[in-house]
Design a protein around this motif. Structure first.
Motif, PDB file in Angstrom:
ATOM      1  N   UNK A  27       4.179   7.217  -1.760  1.00  0.00           N
ATOM      2  CA  UNK A  27       4.032   5.834  -1.293  1.00  0.00           C
ATOM      3  C   UNK A  27       3.100   5.026  -2.188  1.00  0.00           C
ATOM      4  N   UNK A  28       1.963   5.605  -2.557  1.00  0.00           N
ATOM      5  CA  UNK A  28       1.010   4.884  -3.402  1.00  0.00           C
ATOM      6  C   UNK A  28       1.589   4.651  -4.794  1.00  0.00           C
ATOM      7  N   UNK A  29       2.150   5.715  -5.392  1.00  0.00           N
ATOM      8  CA  UNK A  29       2.752   5.571  -6.721  1.00  0.00           C
ATOM      9  C   UNK A  29       3.960   4.638  -6.676  1.00  0.00           C
ATOM     10  N   UNK A  30       4.746   4.723  -5.598  1.00  0.00           N
ATOM     11  CA  UNK A  30       5.897   3.844  -5.460  1.00  0.00           C
ATOM     12  C   UNK A  30       5.491   2.390  -5.325  1.00  0.00           C
ATOM     13  N   UNK A  31       4.420   2.130  -4.580  1.00  0.00           N
ATOM     14  CA  UNK A  31       3.929   0.755  -4.438  1.00  0.00           C
ATOM     15  C   UNK A  31       3.495   0.198  -5.788  1.00  0.00           C
ATOM     16  N   UNK A  32       2.793   1.008  -6.565  1.00  0.00           N
ATOM     17  CA  UNK A  32       2.374   0.559  -7.902  1.00  0.00           C
ATOM     18  C   UNK A  32       3.597   0.280  -8.783  1.00  0.00           C
ATOM     19  N   UNK A  33       4.565   1.185  -8.758  1.00  0.00           N
ATOM     20  CA  UNK A  33       5.764   0.992  -9.568  1.00  0.00           C
ATOM     21  C   UNK A  33       6.548  -0.245  -9.170  1.00  0.00           C
ATOM     22  N   UNK A  34       6.672  -0.490  -7.877  1.00  0.00           N
ATOM     23  CA  UNK A  34       7.391  -1.682  -7.412  1.00  0.00           C
ATOM     24  C   UNK A  34       6.673  -2.963  -7.809  1.00  0.00           C
ATOM     25  N   UNK A  35       5.343  -2.943  -7.771  1.00  0.00           N
ATOM     26  CA  UNK A  35       4.586  -4.128  -8.182  1.00  0.00           C
ATOM     27  C   UNK A  35       4.775  -4.414  -9.671  1.00  0.00           C
TER      28      UNK A  35
END
Length: 312
Positions: free
Chosen positions: A295-303
């Protein structure tokens, strides 16, 4: 005043005869000066953006109206901690009635409101007023912008959640509770709120970055955090009523706050807030950690992906 001074021509420039059309190669001095000072670069830009965003989360450097809500939420977070400490000291209790790791879970609604209010403030205005391309016209890249905003939002949430934990710890020491036990609980509580801060910052910023309208961003963040927690709580309650104890720990994976609660109960010695206090064990806790990391890595990637598009 001479024609040369009136037109602002540079010294040595050719002057057109009176009545003749101006030459196409005339040089005009419009006052620009060459900059010979230091070039501070990307690192300085990241620090400046981080500092500005962190201050903005608490209304610092903005109007008095902008300070009301964040400061009010800080007070709401800290007041119960002060009351708990006062009662523990007055009654000479052997331990605090609330665990350090449980405090943020209990007040998760206040944290969610803070994220909903400040995440759109951090990113939506840049989208609405189309200032993102201006950031990227300087020596700053998409990752710099995302890292600065992500770190600032996580730091703002950490300050909100860590302050009452610190109040509990100081009060416990003043009440002469066991130093070793309280220090261990304090460290576990700080780690818990640090994990919570990263997760909530990522979720809040991703949702807020999807729309330039701050109102929509606020409503969307509240809906995601509140609805997910409510749905998971209801499903866990049903599982507990039907005796499906094993399902309770798996259902907790589908809400940010229950995800943090599960990590705390699996690895930080926290008492689970799930029905019947049936939190995950260490084996299932590894799954919680994996979901958290995704979730944390995915949020960074989406941003990063989002701002590569809007920064064009």
């Amino acid at each position: 005043m001479s024609p040369k001074t009136q037109t602002g021509d540079a010294p040595g420039a050719r002057q057109a005869p009176r009545g003749a059309a101006p030459a196409a190669d005339v040089i005009h001095n419009i006052g620009y000066r060459h900059y010979d000072g230091p070039r501070l670069g990307r690192a300085y830009a990241r620090r400046s953006l981080f500092s500005q965003s962190l201050r903005g989360a608490y209304g610092l450097g903005r109007s008095a109206k902008s300070k009301v809500l964040p400061m009010l939420l800080v007070g709401v977070m800290c007041l119960p901690a002060g009351i708990i400490v006062a009662v523990a000291v007055a009654t000479k209790a052997d331990e605090l009635p609330v665990e350090y790791t449980r405090y943020a879970i209990i007040l998760q609604a206040v944290i969610g409101l803070f994220v909903a209010a400040q995440a759109p403030q951090s990113v939506s205005r840049d989208l609405r007023f189309k200032t993102v391309p201006l950031y990227f016209s300087r020596p700053i890249e998409t990752t710099d912008y995302v890292v600065a905003k992500f770190a600032a939002m996580a730091s703002a949430i950490f300050l909100l959640t860590a302050t009452p934990v610190l109040i509990l710890y100081v009060g416990a020491l003043l009440g002469k509770l066991d130093f070793v036990d309280q220090t261990k609980g304090f460290a576990q509580g700080m780690l818990s709120v640090a994990l919570l801060s990263l997760l909530f910052a990522g979720i809040g910023l991703v949702i807020a970055a999807l729309t330039p309208r701050r109102g929509f961003g606020v409503a969307a963040v509240i809906a995601v955090l509140t609805i997910s927690y409510g749905a998971v709580s209801v499903m866990q309650g049903i599982a507990d009523e039907q005796g499906e104890i094993g399902a309770i720990e798996w259902i907790g994976l589908f809400s940010p706050i229950t995800l943090i609660d599960g990590i705390g109960s699996a690895f930080l010695g926290a008492t689970s807030a799930a029905p019947g206090q049936f939190g995950p064990d260490a084996a299932v806790g590894v799954v919680y950690l994996l979901v958290y990391a995704v979730l944390v890595a995915g949020a960074y990637g989406l941003l990063v992906r989002r701002y590569r598009k809007v920064g064009l």
